[in-house]
Design a protein around this motif. Structure first.
Motif, PDB file in Angstrom:
ATOM      1  N   GLU A  45     -14.500  19.795 -15.930  1.00 52.00           N
ATOM      2  CA  GLU A  45     -15.774  20.304 -16.156  1.00 52.00           C
ATOM      3  C   GLU A  45     -16.985  19.461 -15.747  1.00 52.00           C
ATOM      4  O   GLU A  45     -18.265  19.632 -15.640  1.00 52.00           O
ATOM      5  N   GLU A  46     -16.716  18.172 -15.670  1.00 51.90           N
ATOM      6  CA  GLU A  46     -17.893  17.268 -15.739  1.00 51.90           C
ATOM      7  C   GLU A  46     -17.723  16.476 -14.252  1.00 51.90           C
ATOM      8  O   GLU A  46     -18.925  16.098 -13.837  1.00 51.90           O
ATOM      9  N   GLY A  47     -16.789  16.501 -13.423  1.00 52.59           N
ATOM     10  CA  GLY A  47     -16.833  15.827 -12.170  1.00 52.59           C
ATOM     11  C   GLY A  47     -15.145  15.680 -11.468  1.00 52.59           C
ATOM     12  O   GLY A  47     -14.469  16.676 -12.048  1.00 52.59           O
ATOM     13  N   PHE A  48     -15.119  15.132 -10.631  1.00 50.71           N
ATOM     14  CA  PHE A  48     -13.820  14.914 -10.271  1.00 50.71           C
ATOM     15  C   PHE A  48     -13.384  13.438 -10.039  1.00 50.71           C
ATOM     16  O   PHE A  48     -14.245  12.620  -9.902  1.00 50.71           O
ATOM     17  N   GLU A  49     -12.104  13.088 -10.231  1.00 46.86           N
ATOM     18  CA  GLU A  49     -11.709  11.808 -10.115  1.00 46.86           C
ATOM     19  C   GLU A  49     -10.595  11.476  -9.122  1.00 46.86           C
ATOM     20  O   GLU A  49      -9.782  12.170  -8.924  1.00 46.86           O
ATOM     21  N   ILE A  50     -10.719  10.580  -8.256  1.00 38.79           N
ATOM     22  CA  ILE A  50      -9.765  10.344  -7.199  1.00 38.79           C
ATOM     23  C   ILE A  50      -9.308   8.927  -7.596  1.00 38.79           C
ATOM     24  O   ILE A  50     -10.011   7.885  -7.928  1.00 38.79           O
ATOM     25  N   LYS A  51      -7.745   8.671  -7.394  1.00 36.22           N
ATOM     26  CA  LYS A  51      -7.105   7.448  -7.564  1.00 36.22           C
ATOM     27  C   LYS A  51      -6.388   7.505  -6.367  1.00 36.22           C
ATOM     28  O   LYS A  51      -5.461   8.272  -5.838  1.00 36.22           O
ATOM     29  N   ALA A  52      -6.369   6.198  -5.654  1.00 37.33           N
ATOM     30  CA  ALA A  52      -5.728   5.819  -4.472  1.00 37.33           C
ATOM     31  C   ALA A  52      -5.751   4.303  -4.377  1.00 37.33           C
ATOM     32  O   ALA A  52      -6.729   3.753  -4.613  1.00 37.33           O
ATOM     33  N   LEU A  53      -4.625   3.861  -3.893  1.00 34.35           N
ATOM     34  CA  LEU A  53      -4.345   2.325  -4.086  1.00 34.35           C
ATOM     35  C   LEU A  53      -4.886   1.421  -5.171  1.00 34.35           C
ATOM     36  O   LEU A  53      -5.602   0.740  -5.043  1.00 34.35           O
TER      37      LEU A  53
ATOM     38  N   ALA B  53       0.817  -1.201  -0.210  1.00 31.64           N
ATOM     39  CA  ALA B  53      -0.061   0.067  -0.048  1.00 31.64           C
ATOM     40  C   ALA B  53       0.978   1.188   0.024  1.00 31.64           C
ATOM     41  O   ALA B  53       0.551   2.369  -0.741  1.00 31.64           O
ATOM     42  N   PHE B  54       2.123   1.335   0.726  1.00 30.96           N
ATOM     43  CA  PHE B  54       2.823   2.294   0.719  1.00 30.96           C
ATOM     44  C   PHE B  54       3.550   2.634  -0.590  1.00 30.96           C
ATOM     45  O   PHE B  54       3.722   3.791  -1.106  1.00 30.96           O
ATOM     46  N   LEU B  55       3.989   1.601  -1.335  1.00 36.00           N
ATOM     47  CA  LEU B  55       4.740   1.562  -2.473  1.00 36.00           C
ATOM     48  C   LEU B  55       3.741   2.309  -3.593  1.00 36.00           C
ATOM     49  O   LEU B  55       4.374   2.884  -4.409  1.00 36.00           O
ATOM     50  N   THR B  56       2.519   1.784  -3.462  1.00 31.42           N
ATOM     51  CA  THR B  56       1.667   2.196  -4.578  1.00 31.42           C
ATOM     52  C   THR B  56       1.490   3.710  -4.440  1.00 31.42           C
ATOM     53  O   THR B  56       1.289   4.671  -5.719  1.00 31.42           O
ATOM     54  N   GLN B  57       1.585   4.351  -3.168  1.00 37.13           N
ATOM     55  CA  GLN B  57       1.535   5.946  -3.168  1.00 37.13           C
ATOM     56  C   GLN B  57       2.785   6.618  -3.961  1.00 37.13           C
ATOM     57  O   GLN B  57       2.741   7.802  -4.440  1.00 37.13           O
ATOM     58  N   LEU B  58       3.725   5.686  -4.055  1.00 30.83           N
ATOM     59  CA  LEU B  58       5.025   6.469  -4.684  1.00 30.83           C
ATOM     60  C   LEU B  58       4.951   6.021  -6.433  1.00 30.83           C
ATOM     61  O   LEU B  58       5.984   6.750  -6.912  1.00 30.83           O
ATOM     62  N   LEU B  59       4.264   5.413  -6.799  1.00 27.00           N
ATOM     63  CA  LEU B  59       4.018   5.268  -8.167  1.00 27.00           C
ATOM     64  C   LEU B  59       3.690   6.475  -8.889  1.00 27.00           C
ATOM     65  O   LEU B  59       2.783   7.332  -8.293  1.00 27.00           O
ATOM     66  N   PRO B  60       4.130   6.587 -10.020  1.00 27.76           N
ATOM     67  CA  PRO B  60       3.592   7.809 -10.727  1.00 27.76           C
ATOM     68  C   PRO B  60       2.063   7.837 -10.821  1.00 27.76           C
ATOM     69  O   PRO B  60       1.800   6.697 -11.557  1.00 27.76           O
ATOM     70  N   ASN B  61       1.325   8.653 -10.877  1.00 29.84           N
ATOM     71  CA  ASN B  61       0.114   8.889 -10.898  1.00 29.84           C
ATOM     72  C   ASN B  61      -0.821   7.580 -10.200  1.00 29.84           C
ATOM     73  O   ASN B  61      -1.904   7.306 -10.386  1.00 29.84           O
TER      74      ASN B  61
END
Length: 124
Positions: free
Chosen positions: A38-46, A22-30
């Motif tokens: 204009e349509e909404g928001f996108e969240i990417k995590a884990l 889980a920690f290492l995924t935080q270090l990946l680009p994007n």
């Protein structure tokens, strides 16, 4: 520990191994981001991505939840996902949805930016 208590050793390896992943995924680009458009928001995590349309959210505000800076909001009736999750979030934080405000912008500035995008959205 593996020799004396093999079950506890295996559980420890699994627990800390998953935490390391889980920690290492935080270090990946994007690997971790918030994207507004204009349509909404996108969240990417884990390694998971979630998109929410502006017409699905209301009452956006900054808050502290148990010492964590967050952006909180309620969903409109048009949002049909996560019925149980919304109830649990409402019970814990007083709002149905939220995101941790740990981006390179102050919480209040992010709230103002989100409100501006919502006002200017193409689909209300």
């Amino acid at each position: 520990m593996l020799e004396d208590k093999p079950i506890m050793g295996i559980l420890g390896i699994c627990f800390f191994g998953l935490g390391g992943i889980a920690f290492l995924t935080q270090l990946l680009p994007n690997g971790y981001y918030l994207k507004l458009d204009e349509e909404g928001f996108e969240i990417k995590a884990l390694l998971r991505t979630n998109f929410t349309h502006w017409y699905e959210v209301k009452n956006i505000r900054a808050s502290n939840v148990r010492g964590t800076k967050m952006i909180l909001f309620d969903y409109t009736a048009k949002h049909k996902k996560w019925k149980r999750g919304k109830k649990l979030a409402k019970f814990l934080a007083g709002k149905e949805g939220g995101l941790v405000s740990d981006y390179n912008i102050k919480s209040k500035e992010l709230v103002n930016l989100m409100k501006e995008y919502k006002r200017n959205s193409t689909k209300s």
